[in-house]
Scaffold this active site. Structure first.
Site, PDB file in Angstrom:
ATOM      1  N   HIS A  98       2.879   5.942   5.185  1.00 32.90           N
ATOM      2  CA  HIS A  98       2.939   6.701   4.954  1.00 32.90           C
ATOM      3  C   HIS A  98       4.380   8.415   5.222  1.00 32.90           C
ATOM      4  O   HIS A  98       4.375   8.834   4.815  1.00 32.90           O
ATOM      5  CB  HIS A  98       1.513   7.749   4.798  1.00 32.90           C
ATOM      6  N   LEU A 141       2.646   0.083  -1.845  1.00 31.48           N
ATOM      7  CA  LEU A 141       2.199   1.556  -2.197  1.00 31.48           C
ATOM      8  C   LEU A 141       1.364   1.360  -1.746  1.00 31.48           C
ATOM      9  O   LEU A 141       0.143   0.790  -1.629  1.00 31.48           O
ATOM     10  CB  LEU A 141       2.795   1.791  -3.478  1.00 31.48           C
ATOM     11  N   ASP A 142       1.503   3.404  -1.801  1.00 31.94           N
ATOM     12  CA  ASP A 142      -0.477   3.188  -1.041  1.00 31.94           C
ATOM     13  C   ASP A 142      -1.609   3.064  -2.102  1.00 31.94           C
ATOM     14  O   ASP A 142      -0.843   3.676  -3.264  1.00 31.94           O
ATOM     15  CB  ASP A 142       0.118   5.589  -0.900  1.00 31.94           C
ATOM     16  N   LYS A 143      -2.644   3.190  -2.002  1.00 30.75           N
ATOM     17  CA  LYS A 143      -3.332   3.091  -3.433  1.00 30.75           C
ATOM     18  C   LYS A 143      -3.654   4.311  -4.142  1.00 30.75           C
ATOM     19  O   LYS A 143      -3.502   4.283  -5.420  1.00 30.75           O
ATOM     20  CB  LYS A 143      -4.623   3.473  -2.262  1.00 30.75           C
TER      21      LYS A 143
END
Length: 236
Positions: free
Chosen positions: A186, A103-105
């Site tokens: 993303h 998962l993105d930050k």
């Protein structure tokens, strides 16, 4: 059948050398009997073990559900930045843990952490198309053209996304439920960007057929049962 030092190391969450020390000192029992043979092999499904007077359970692999908070990296090592493995409770930490997928930050929600490489490969393999479901909060409403575009597969600059499901969550279409079967960089943010929509917040709520436990606050985690693992792989 597994070596005793390996069993105790995994079950007691200690190093292999510490496990050997416990065994040599007579602090390990198998089915109630003290065993000092470090290399002795035992059936972990049939035998019971204690270490230092405490009953320990052997699990060859572990599977953990975490509700990832913002600012934490989906990795096992992050340099100066905290990772999902770093923020695990001490009693759940063991060697070789990693997140199965990223998962993105700044994205929150369901991260599956394990040390089972084969399982991770199965659920992440593009050919298996295990769906992941997200809640996306947008800067403005989306319309039917966006829904249709997601269904047909959004064209990005460098790739074409597989067909995805997009459903409104609220009445003004600024909150969406999105189901994708890929994990490109993303991806969801880029898909919405093709329609001039900005994702303000993003949360993963489901992997395969397993929902994120609503009882878990951000940063909290729990073990996943074998039955739940099957629902991840089956996707329903």
């Amino acid at each position: 059948m597994e070596r005793l030092d390996k069993i105790i190391s995994a079950a007691a969450n200690i190093s292999r050398s510490d496990a050997r020390t416990f065994i040599k000192k007579g602090l390990v029992t198998v089915d109630g009997n003290t065993v000092r043979d470090i290399g002795g092999k035992f059936d972990t499904a049939m035998c019971s073990f204690t270490c230092g007077g405490r009953v320990v359970e052997y699990n060859k692999f572990v599977y953990i559900m975490m509700n990832k908070p913002k600012g934490v990296i989906s990795a096992s090592e992050g340099g100066s930045e905290p990772t999902v493995v770093d923020i695990l409770p001490e009693n759940m930490k063991r060697k070789n843990l990693f997140p199965a997928g990223r998962l993105d930050k700044d994205t929150t929600g369901f991260v599956l952490i394990t040390d089972d490489g084969a399982f991770a490969h199965r659920i992440l393999s593009p050919k298996n198309h295990i769906p992941k479901t997200y809640i996306a909060y947008l800067d403005k409403p989306f319309d039917d053209a966006v829904i249709k575009g997601f269904e047909q597969g959004v064209k990005l600059k460098d790739d074409v996304c597989m067909p995805a499901k997009l459903e409104p969550v609220n009445s003004d279409n600024t909150v969406a439920k999105v189901e994708i079967k890929q994990g490109m960089y993303h991806q969801i943010k880029r898909m919405f960007a093709r329609y001039s929509l900005t994702v303000v917040d993003l949360k993963r709520i489901k992997m395969g057929g397993l929902f994120l436990d609503e009882k878990l606050k951000e940063g909290e985690c729990r073990y996943i049962t074998q039955k739940e693992l099957l629902s991840v792989e089956k996707g329903k």
